[in-house]
Design a protein around this motif. Structure first.
Motif, PDB file in Angstrom:
ATOM      1  N   GLY A 290       0.828  -1.198   0.000  1.00 31.60           N
ATOM      2  CA  GLY A 290       0.000   0.000   0.000  1.00 31.60           C
ATOM      3  C   GLY A 290       0.861   1.247   0.000  1.00 31.60           C
ATOM      4  N   LEU A 291       0.590   2.168  -0.906  1.00 29.48           N
ATOM      5  CA  LEU A 291       1.403   3.375  -1.027  1.00 29.48           C
ATOM      6  C   LEU A 291       1.323   4.270   0.208  1.00 29.48           C
ATOM      7  N   TRP A 292       0.226   4.179   0.969  1.00 21.68           N
ATOM      8  CA  TRP A 292       0.071   4.953   2.196  1.00 21.68           C
ATOM      9  C   TRP A 292      -0.126   4.018   3.389  1.00 21.68           C
ATOM     10  N   ASP A 293       0.610   2.910   3.385  1.00 26.87           N
ATOM     11  CA  ASP A 293       0.535   1.954   4.488  1.00 26.87           C
ATOM     12  C   ASP A 293       1.223   2.551   5.714  1.00 26.87           C
ATOM     13  N   ARG A 325      -4.073   2.533   2.497  1.00 27.94           N
ATOM     14  CA  ARG A 325      -3.492   2.447   3.826  1.00 27.94           C
ATOM     15  C   ARG A 325      -3.371   0.966   4.188  1.00 27.94           C
ATOM     16  N   HIS A 326      -2.966   0.682   5.420  1.00 29.49           N
ATOM     17  CA  HIS A 326      -2.734  -0.687   5.852  1.00 29.49           C
ATOM     18  C   HIS A 326      -4.030  -1.505   5.786  1.00 29.49           C
ATOM     19  N   ALA A 327      -3.945  -2.669   5.118  1.00 26.95           N
ATOM     20  CA  ALA A 327      -5.042  -3.651   5.017  1.00 26.95           C
ATOM     21  C   ALA A 327      -6.235  -3.151   4.209  1.00 26.95           C
ATOM     22  N   GLY A 333     -11.945   0.751  -1.144  1.00 32.59           N
ATOM     23  CA  GLY A 333     -10.754   1.414  -1.658  1.00 32.59           C
ATOM     24  C   GLY A 333     -11.038   2.637  -2.482  1.00 32.59           C
ATOM     25  N   THR A 334     -12.087   3.370  -2.141  1.00 35.02           N
ATOM     26  CA  THR A 334     -12.431   4.551  -2.926  1.00 35.02           C
ATOM     27  C   THR A 334     -11.585   5.765  -2.550  1.00 35.02           C
ATOM     28  N   ALA A 335     -10.969   5.756  -1.371  1.00 33.84           N
ATOM     29  CA  ALA A 335     -10.222   6.925  -0.928  1.00 33.84           C
ATOM     30  C   ALA A 335      -9.243   6.517   0.153  1.00 33.84           C
ATOM     31  N   VAL A 336      -8.209   7.345   0.339  1.00 32.99           N
ATOM     32  CA  VAL A 336      -7.366   7.277   1.527  1.00 32.99           C
ATOM     33  C   VAL A 336      -7.228   8.707   2.024  1.00 32.99           C
ATOM     34  N   GLY A 342     -12.179   8.010  -7.414  1.00 31.93           N
ATOM     35  CA  GLY A 342     -13.258   7.901  -8.386  1.00 31.93           C
ATOM     36  C   GLY A 342     -13.639   6.479  -8.707  1.00 31.93           C
ATOM     37  N   GLN A 343     -13.137   5.525  -7.945  1.00 33.73           N
ATOM     38  CA  GLN A 343     -13.446   4.109  -8.138  1.00 33.73           C
ATOM     39  C   GLN A 343     -13.085   3.365  -6.859  1.00 33.73           C
ATOM     40  N   ASP A 344     -13.674   2.205  -6.675  1.00 27.48           N
ATOM     41  CA  ASP A 344     -13.277   1.351  -5.555  1.00 27.48           C
ATOM     42  C   ASP A 344     -12.093   0.521  -6.025  1.00 27.48           C
ATOM     43  N   THR A 345     -10.891   1.045  -5.786  1.00 30.95           N
ATOM     44  CA  THR A 345      -9.680   0.397  -6.280  1.00 30.95           C
ATOM     45  C   THR A 345      -9.460  -0.975  -5.652  1.00 30.95           C
ATOM     46  N   ALA A 346      -9.877  -1.138  -4.403  1.00 34.48           N
ATOM     47  CA  ALA A 346      -9.684  -2.425  -3.736  1.00 34.48           C
ATOM     48  C   ALA A 346     -10.610  -3.485  -4.310  1.00 34.48           C
ATOM     49  N   ALA A 347     -11.855  -3.110  -4.582  1.00 41.42           N
ATOM     50  CA  ALA A 347     -12.803  -4.069  -5.163  1.00 41.42           C
ATOM     51  C   ALA A 347     -12.335  -4.504  -6.548  1.00 41.42           C
ATOM     52  N   TRP A 348     -11.839  -3.540  -7.348  1.00 42.28           N
ATOM     53  CA  TRP A 348     -11.328  -3.903  -8.678  1.00 42.28           C
ATOM     54  C   TRP A 348     -10.179  -4.896  -8.554  1.00 42.28           C
ATOM     55  N   TRP A 349      -9.258  -4.618  -7.615  1.00 40.71           N
ATOM     56  CA  TRP A 349      -8.106  -5.511  -7.460  1.00 40.71           C
ATOM     57  C   TRP A 349      -8.543  -6.906  -7.012  1.00 40.71           C
TER      58      TRP A 349
END
Length: 621
Positions: A290-293, A325-327, A333-336, A342-349
C-alpha cells in the motif's frame, strides 16, 4: 448437517481435540480442532466448509490463514448470509471462492498453546527438524489438513495480512508440497528498517500499548488527540521511561526492544527479506503493498527486491502496489484520507487480480494478471507492468536558496538554511484541531499544518507545465549539520495542489504527501554501530524514501519539507549522543540548530526516478 467425511476424520484424529459446536454453528458448517505440532503443542484451528462440498460430491482447495488476531473472532461473523465481514460467504467476496477456509491461531496466541515469539527467527534447519518456528507450524498444520479433511482436493493456498502476512511468508520456507500459491498483503518483514516498530532507527512509540497488550498487564490507554498524546509522552521523557511508568518492563518483547536499539543480529535474524533470499521459495507468490501503508510500508517491496535476483519475476513472483493504507486492499478502496480515486480500487483488485490469481494456481483456470499491477496516483489509473520499478531516468531535484526547488543545481558556493529543533516543542505528525487522532490515514494528511513553523523548512518548485511521473524510490541526499551530536532527519516529498483544484474535494490548495520517512542520524555510517555526529560540520546523508507511483500534474507544484522530529509518533532524539535513547535522561534533551546545504559540494537534493514519457507501457488495456 455435518459432512460424514469430516466427522469420521476428526473423530479418528487421536492427536487433536474437537470442540463440539451448537446446532447453529453446525448449520453454518464451522468446525474447530486443535492440531498437534511436532513438539506436542496444539494450535486452535477453525475449518469452514462451503455448501459446495455438501454430500462429498465436490472437493475444493484450502485457503489457510495463520493469525494472531483470533481465529474465533474473525470467523464468528462468517456465514453464507453475511454482507459485512471482509470474509463473508467464507471468503467468496474476498477471493472468488468457493474454497475451504481455514484460520488458525498462531502459537501462543488466543486459544493456541505454546509460547508466542514476535516475528520469531527461523529455528529449524536441514539437520534439525525438531525445532519449531512459524515455518514448521505451517508445514505440520497443512500436513494434518490434507490427510484429515476429506472435502479437500489436497491443494493449499496461504493468505494473510500484516502479521498474518509474516506467517504466510514463513510458511513458504521449506513449504509443504501441498502449497500451490501464497498471497502476503502488507506483510511485517523487518521491524527495524521500516515495519511497525522502527523506521531507520527511530522508534514508533505510539505502538507501546500494543507491545504491553499481552493479557498480563493493565491496558495502556493513550489520549485521543495529538496534543494530549504529546503531553503524555513529554511528561515521561524517553520512550523507555514511558514504558517503565506503565509497568511493561517484564514484557519479553519490550525488554528485547530496549536491549536492541540498533540494527544488530537480533533484528537481522528476523529480517524476513534476508531469510527468504537465503531460502528462496518455490511457490507462486503475490506481494501486496500500500502506497500509504501507515504500519508496514517496508516489507512487501523488500521481499520483492530480495527475490528478484533469484530470477523469480514474471513466472512465479507477482507484485501489487495499490493506493491504500494498511489492510485497505480487503476493504473499501475509494479513498485514503482526502485523496479520492473515483473508483473502488480495492474491489477492482480483488475481482480482477486476486481472484483470477488464486484460481489459476488452485483451480488451473486461465489468467491474464500482469507480473506487476500498480496504481498511479495523480493520474488515477491501474498499470500492468513486466517488472518493478520500470525503466526510469534519475532527475535530481535541488533544494535551493530562498526555499525554492528546481531541476538546475544551485550556487557552487556552500549556502545553508537553518532551523531550530527543540525537543521540548517537537513537530507533530498530525494536525490537531481537538479531534480524535486517525491512526489509519495520518500518512496521507495535508501537511499545511506545519508550514510556517520555525523548526520546519519548506521548499517549493515553480508551477509544473507538464506532467511528471515518478515510479520507484526517491532518494534524498542531504548535506546537513547539527549543533548537537545526534539528530533525526524527516524528509517529505509532497504534491502541492492548486488552490482551485476540485473545490470541496478536500485537496484544494493542499500539500498531499507522496513519500515521507525519518532517519536517525547516528546511523549515518552504520545501521548496526551508531556513532555521534560531528557538531556543526556538514555531512552527507542518503535517505531512501518509500517507493512511489505518482504523476505530478500541470498546475501543481512539488514541495519538500525537512524537519527533525515527528512526534509523538516517533520518540524524540535527545540531539545529544547517548548510547541508548530508550534510557535517555531529561537533561540529555537539548535544543539544536540544524543547517541544510542549498549549494556547494554537499548540495541537498532528491533524486526522482522519472518515467520519461510520463507513463510506463501498460499490459492492461
Amino acid at each position: 448437517m455435518m459432512a460424514a467425511g469430516v466427522i469420521s476424520l476428526l473423530l479418528a484424529a487421536c492427536t487433536s481435540a474437537i470442540s463440539h459446536k451448537t446446532t447453529s454453528e453446525q448449520k453454518d458448517r464451522r468446525y474447530t480442532v486443535d492440531i498437534s505440532m511436532r513438539d506436542g503443542v496444539r494450535l486452535h484451528t477453525v475449518i469452514l466448509l462451503p455448501k459446495e462440498v455438501s454430500g462429498g460430491a465436490n472437493h475444493l482447495p484450502i485457503l489457510l490463514t495463520r493469525t494472531i488476531y483470533g481465529a474465533d473472532d474473525i470467523t464468528g461473523q462468517m456465514d453464507d448470509r453475511s454482507e459485512t465481514s471482509p470474509f463473508d460467504g467464507w471468503g467468496k467476496r474476498l477471493v472468488g471462492g468457493p474454497y475451504i477456509r481455514v484460520l488458525q491461531d498462531a502459537r501462543g496466541q488466543n486459544r493456541s498453546g505454546g509460547e508466542f515469539v514476535v516475528t520469531g527467527p527461523l529455528a529449524h534447519t536441514a539437520d534439525n527438524h525438531t525445532s519449531t518456528d512459524e515455518s514448521t507450524d505451517a508445514f505440520d498444520t497443512i500436513d494434518w489438513l490434507i490427510h484429515h479433511v476429506a472435502e479437500t482436493d489436497g491443494q493449499v493456498g496461504l493468505i494473510g495480512t500484516s502479521y498474518d502476512g509474516f506467517t504466510t511468508l514463513m510458511g513458504l520456507i521449506d513449504a509443504h508440497p501441498a502449497v500451490k500459491v501464497a498471497v502476503a498483503v502488507n506483510p511485517m518483514v523487518d521491524g527495524w528498517r521500516g515495519d511497525d516498530w522502527f523506521h531507520n532507527g527511530a522508534f514508533r512509540q505510539l505502538l507501546i500499548p500494543q507491545i504491553g497488550a499481552d493479557g498480563k498487564h493493565a491496558d495502556i490507554s493513550l489520549p485521543t488527540t495529538v496534543s494530549e498524546q504529546a503531553r503524555a509522552f513529554l511528561q515521561e521523557g524517553s520512550a523507555g521511561a514511558f514504558g517503565h511508568h506503565h509497568g511493561i518492563d517484564d514484557v519479553v518483547f519490550w525488554r528485547e526492544i530496549l536491549a536492541h536499539p540498533a540494527y544488530d543480529s537480533y533484528w537481522q535474524a528476523r529480517a524476513l527479506d534476508r531469510v527468504l533470499a537465503a531460502h528462496p521459495p518455490h511457490v507462486p507468490l503475490m506481494l501486496v503493498h500500500g502506497l500509504w501503508d501507515q504500519e508496514d510500508l517496508y516489507g512487501a517491496l523488500a521481499v520483492w527486491k530480495a527475490l528478484r535476483p533469484q530470477g523469480r519475476r514474471a513466472d512465479t513472483t507477482f507484485l501489487t502496489i495499490g493506493p491504500w493504507r494498511h489492510a485497505q486492499a480487503l476493504e473499501d478502496g475509494t479513498a485514503v484520507g482526502a485523496l479520492r480515486w473515483g473508483q473502488d480500487t480495492a474491489a477492482w483488485w480483488r475481482e480482477d487480480v486476486l481472484t483470477p490469481f488464486l484460481a489459476h494456481y488452485l483451480k488451473r483456470t486461465p489468467m491474464t494478471v500482469a507480473p506487476v499491477t500498480v496504481f498511479q496516483s495523480g493520474s488515477g489509473q491501474w498499470l500492468g507492468l513486466p517488472d518493478w520499478p520500470p525503466a526510469t531516468t534519475t532527475r535530481p531535484l535541488y533544494l535551493l536558496p530562498e526555499h525554492r526547488l528546481g531541476f538546475t543545481a544551485g550556487p557552487g558556493q556552500t549556502h545553508t538554511l537553518e532551523y531550530r529543533s527543540d525537543p521540548a516543542h517537537p513537530v507533530p505528525f498530525m494536525p490537531d484541531a481537538g479531534g480524535v487522532v486517525s491512526d489509519e490515514t495520518w500518512l496521507a494528511a495535508d501537511q499545511r499544518f506545519v508550514t510556517g513553523r520555525n523548526d520546519v523548512l519548506t521548499f517549493s518548485s515553480d508551477m509544473l507545465t507538464h506532467p511528471l511521473t515518478v515510479q520507484g524510490s526517491p532518494i534524498a541526499h542531504l548535506g546537513a549539520s547539527t549543533s548537537g551530536t545526534d539528530a533525526d532527519w524527516v524528509v517529505k516529498l509532497i504534491d502541492a495542489y492548486p488552490a482551485d483544484s476540485r473545490p470541496g474535494s478536500g485537496v484544494s490548495g493542499a500539500l498531499m504527501p507522496v513519500a515521507m520517512d525519518i532517519f536517525r542520524g547516528r546511523y549515518r555510517k552504520s545501521l548496526e554501530h551508531p556513532e555521534p555526529l560531528r557538531s556543526d560540520v556538514l555531512q552527507s546523508y542518503r535517505i531512501v524514501l518509500p517507493e512511489v507511483s505518482h504523476t505530478f500534474q500541470p498546475g501543481h507544484r512539488i514541495v519538500v519539507q525537512i524537519q527533525s522530529s515527528w512526534f509523538p509518533l516517533y520518540d524524540r532524539n535527545p540531539q545529544r549522543f547517548v548510547r541508548n535513547i530508550f534510557l535517555a535522561h531529561p537533561a540529555d534533551y537539548r535544543v539544536a540548530h540544524q543547517r541544510i546545504a542549498v549549494g556547494g559540494p554537499l548540495e541537498s537534493h532528491v533524486d526522482l526516478p522519472v518515467v520519461s514519457d510520463g507513463r510506463a507501457p501498460s499490459l492492461y488495456p
